[in-house]
Design an enzyme around this catalytic site. Structure first.
Site, PDB file in Angstrom:
ATOM      1  N   THR A  43       0.891  -1.293   0.054  1.00  0.00           N
ATOM      2  CA  THR A  43      -0.047   0.070  -0.123  1.00  0.00           C
ATOM      3  C   THR A  43       0.944   1.201   0.140  1.00  0.00           C
ATOM      4  OG1 THR A  43      -1.600  -1.118   1.346  1.00  0.00           O
ATOM      5  CG2 THR A  43      -1.898   1.167   1.398  1.00  0.00           C
ATOM      6  N   HIS A  62       2.076   1.768  -3.542  1.00  0.00           N
ATOM      7  CA  HIS A  62       1.099   2.417  -3.928  1.00  0.00           C
ATOM      8  C   HIS A  62       1.093   4.021  -4.063  1.00  0.00           C
ATOM      9  CE1 HIS A  62      -0.984  -0.983  -6.059  1.00  0.00           C
ATOM     10  NE2 HIS A  62      -1.149  -1.712  -4.829  1.00  0.00           N
TER      11      HIS A  62
HETATM   12 ZN    ZN Z   1      -0.124  -2.788   4.958  1.00  0.00          ZN
END
Ligand code: ZN
Length: 348
Positions: free
Chosen positions: A46, A49
């Site tokens: 994440t 990202h």
């Molecule tokens: Zn995570």
């Protein structure tokens, strides 16, 4: 203990690619909050990202914000009303924070509530010298647990929650996209839970090798005849349980093809958009049970993790490939983005 006035923080400073390091005030814990001095934080997909500033990040992240939602630290200051936490205690935090005005919260499903914010995404996180955690989200760690391992409890909780969403004892399990970090973590968890066999598919060869080292019975290149190999390994029956970690339409199709009639599916992988699925063939006519998995149960999954790590039943250390000082965050993200790493830890 006197706290310094300022600290280092790895932040998304402006909308767009990249991250920066900034000197920011050390936050002071408000009522019901605790301040941790960060001892280890790990980089998540994440975070990559957000680094890359993909469409999801651009819609969700409000710069400037400090990243980091997988962390461990020591309690160094208590906000008003926090009376049950010893200073100096090692701790981590459940990153999903229920908002004070949260509505429709179902007991046992707090992690799925709508009114939520996440540490390191919606509010400042732990890629810094200090991080604020609400007491309600604080998890006191076993003192013997190494901080870098303690920082992995966020993704490890995803893996534990996924495996235990159904009974796997004495059953055959297929993990599609099992070369991802959480997929790899499901292998020892499923083994310890008594799975009869664990099969893994992925497209990353080095990750398939790690899957074998972690105890996968078969680690298959997803570009090959995965369904044929799984059916051959299960005497034509197909697997009892599918754990879907890839978010890829092709892998999902392979997984359902390899699932036996009446099988169970836990889906953690997130497709980037709408995907096609043979709903009738794969779900309805097969009588499959499909569960979406998000986050981890508060605190049921955390208790289970504590026992798995404390007992030595699961060892996460082989998953850590790199460690960097906080100041070297750029190198750490370069390694993460190269794909030539497993888990990357930042050490303040
Ligand atoms: Zn995570």
């Amino acid at each position: 203990m006197t706290l310094p006035a300022t600290m280092r923080a790895i932040r998304k400073l402006t909308a767009g690619e990249g991250l920066g390091i900034a000197e920011v005030p050390v936050p002071r814990p408000g009522p019901g909050e605790v301040l941790l001095k960060v001892t280890a934080a790990s980089i998540c997909g994440t975070d990559v990202h957000i680094y890359n500033w993909d469409a999801w990040s651009a819609g969700r992240i409000k710069p400037p914000v400090t990243l980091g939602h997988e962390f461990a630290g020591d309690v160094v200051a208590l906000g008003e009303g926090v009376v049950d936490v010893p200073l100096g205690a090692p701790a981590s935090g459940e990153g999903h924070i229920l908002l004070a005005n949260a509505r429709h919260v179902v007991p046992g499903q707090e992690h799925l509530a709508k009114d939520m914010e996440v540490i390191g995404i919606d509010r400042d996180g732990a890629f810094a010298d200090y991080v604020i955690v609400p007491r309600a989200n604080l998890w006191l760690n076993d003192g013997a647990l190494a901080p870098e391992i303690a920082s992995l409890q966020d993704p490890f909780g995803n893996a534990v929650h996924t495996v235990h969403a159904q009974d796997v004892a004495g059953k055959t399990v297929l993990v599609t996209g099992g070369g991802g970090l959480i997929g790899l973590m499901t292998i020892p968890v499923a083994r310890v839970a008594g799975a009869a066999a664990v099969y893994v598919t992925d497209v990353n060869q080095s990750r398939l090798e790690i899957a074998r080292q972690l105890g996968a019975d078969l680690a298959l290149d997803a570009r090959g005849d995965v369904v044929g190999a799984i059916l051959a390994a299960t005497d034509g029956a197909g697997v009892d349980v599918l754990l879907e970690m890839s978010g890829s339409a092709k892998a999902i199709d392979q997984g359902f093809q390899a699932l036996r009639p009446g099988g169970e599916v836990a889906v953690l992988g997130l497709p980037s958009g709408a995907i096609e699925l043979e709903w009738g063939k794969h779900v309805v006519l097969k009588g499959a049970t499909v569960r979406g998995i998000y986050g981890r149960r508060i605190w049921e999954t955390w208790h289970r993790m504590r026992r798995l790590l404390q007992s030595g039943a699961v060892d996460l250390k082989p998953l850590i490939s790199h460690r960097f000082a906080l100041d070297d965050f750029q190198q750490a993200f370069d390694v993460m983005r190269s794909g030539q790493s497993c888990k990357v830890i930042l050490l303040p």
